[in-house]
Design a protein around this motif. Sequence first.
Motif, short mmCIF file in Angstrom:
data_model
loop_
_atom_site.label_atom_id
_atom_site.label_comp_id
_atom_site.label_asym_id
_atom_site.label_seq_id
_atom_site.Cartn_x
_atom_site.Cartn_y
_atom_site.Cartn_z
N LYS A 1 0.88 -1.17 0.00
CA LYS A 1 0.00 0.00 0.00
C LYS A 1 0.91 1.22 0.00
O LYS A 1 1.53 1.55 1.00
CB LYS A 1 -0.89 -0.01 1.24
N VAL A 2 1.01 1.91 -1.13
CA VAL A 2 1.91 3.04 -1.28
C VAL A 2 1.30 4.30 -0.68
O VAL A 2 1.94 5.01 0.06
CB VAL A 2 2.27 3.26 -2.77
N SER A 3 0.02 4.57 -1.01
CA SER A 3 -0.66 5.75 -0.48
C SER A 3 -2.14 5.45 -0.28
O SER A 3 -2.85 5.22 -1.26
CB SER A 3 -0.50 6.94 -1.43
N LYS A 4 -2.55 5.46 0.97
CA LYS A 4 -3.96 5.21 1.28
C LYS A 4 -4.83 6.35 0.74
O LYS A 4 -5.89 6.10 0.15
CB LYS A 4 -4.13 5.08 2.80
N GLU A 5 -4.40 7.58 0.93
CA GLU A 5 -5.18 8.75 0.52
C GLU A 5 -5.37 8.81 -0.99
O GLU A 5 -6.46 9.10 -1.48
CB GLU A 5 -4.51 10.06 0.99
N ASP A 6 -4.31 8.54 -1.75
CA ASP A 6 -4.38 8.60 -3.21
C ASP A 6 -4.77 7.27 -3.84
O ASP A 6 -4.83 7.16 -5.07
CB ASP A 6 -3.04 9.07 -3.78
N ARG A 7 -4.98 6.24 -2.98
CA ARG A 7 -5.36 4.89 -3.43
C ARG A 7 -4.35 4.34 -4.44
O ARG A 7 -4.71 3.91 -5.54
CB ARG A 7 -6.78 4.88 -3.96
N ILE A 8 -3.07 4.37 -4.03
CA ILE A 8 -2.00 3.86 -4.88
C ILE A 8 -1.47 2.57 -4.26
O ILE A 8 -1.17 2.51 -3.08
CB ILE A 8 -0.88 4.90 -5.05
N VAL A 9 -1.38 1.55 -5.09
CA VAL A 9 -0.95 0.23 -4.67
C VAL A 9 0.17 -0.24 -5.60
O VAL A 9 0.26 0.21 -6.73
CB VAL A 9 -2.14 -0.77 -4.68
N ALA A 10 1.06 -1.12 -5.10
CA ALA A 10 2.14 -1.64 -5.93
C ALA A 10 2.22 -3.16 -5.78
O ALA A 10 1.94 -3.70 -4.71
CB ALA A 10 3.47 -1.02 -5.52
#
Length: 107
Positions: A51-60
Amino acid sequence: MLKITQREEKGELAFTMTFQSKDTPFKTWSDPARIRKYESFFGGVNAEVLKVSKEDRIVAIKLTTGEAQRGKASFNTDTTVSTGGGVKMESDMPAPTSTEDRKEQEV
């Protein structure tokens, strides 16, 4: 897909594919059955979901070559274990410590 990062980690090749996931929740990405599919689809590699950024909903999705980990790695309270590998729920992406870890290429 936002970007692909290629990196050498401890003599193994690691690719990290980063996505913005507005419609698909992190829980879906990190489902143990999906992780097994990532590992087999990409040729028997080790897979992690970050989970890269919860706020921006970025996943890797991080794919690493080498001996199959499948439950052999050391895990902490932010990690769950499946028969297909580990799922890291959060990552601060620590800075590389060795010269080999610093070899990074963005594709």
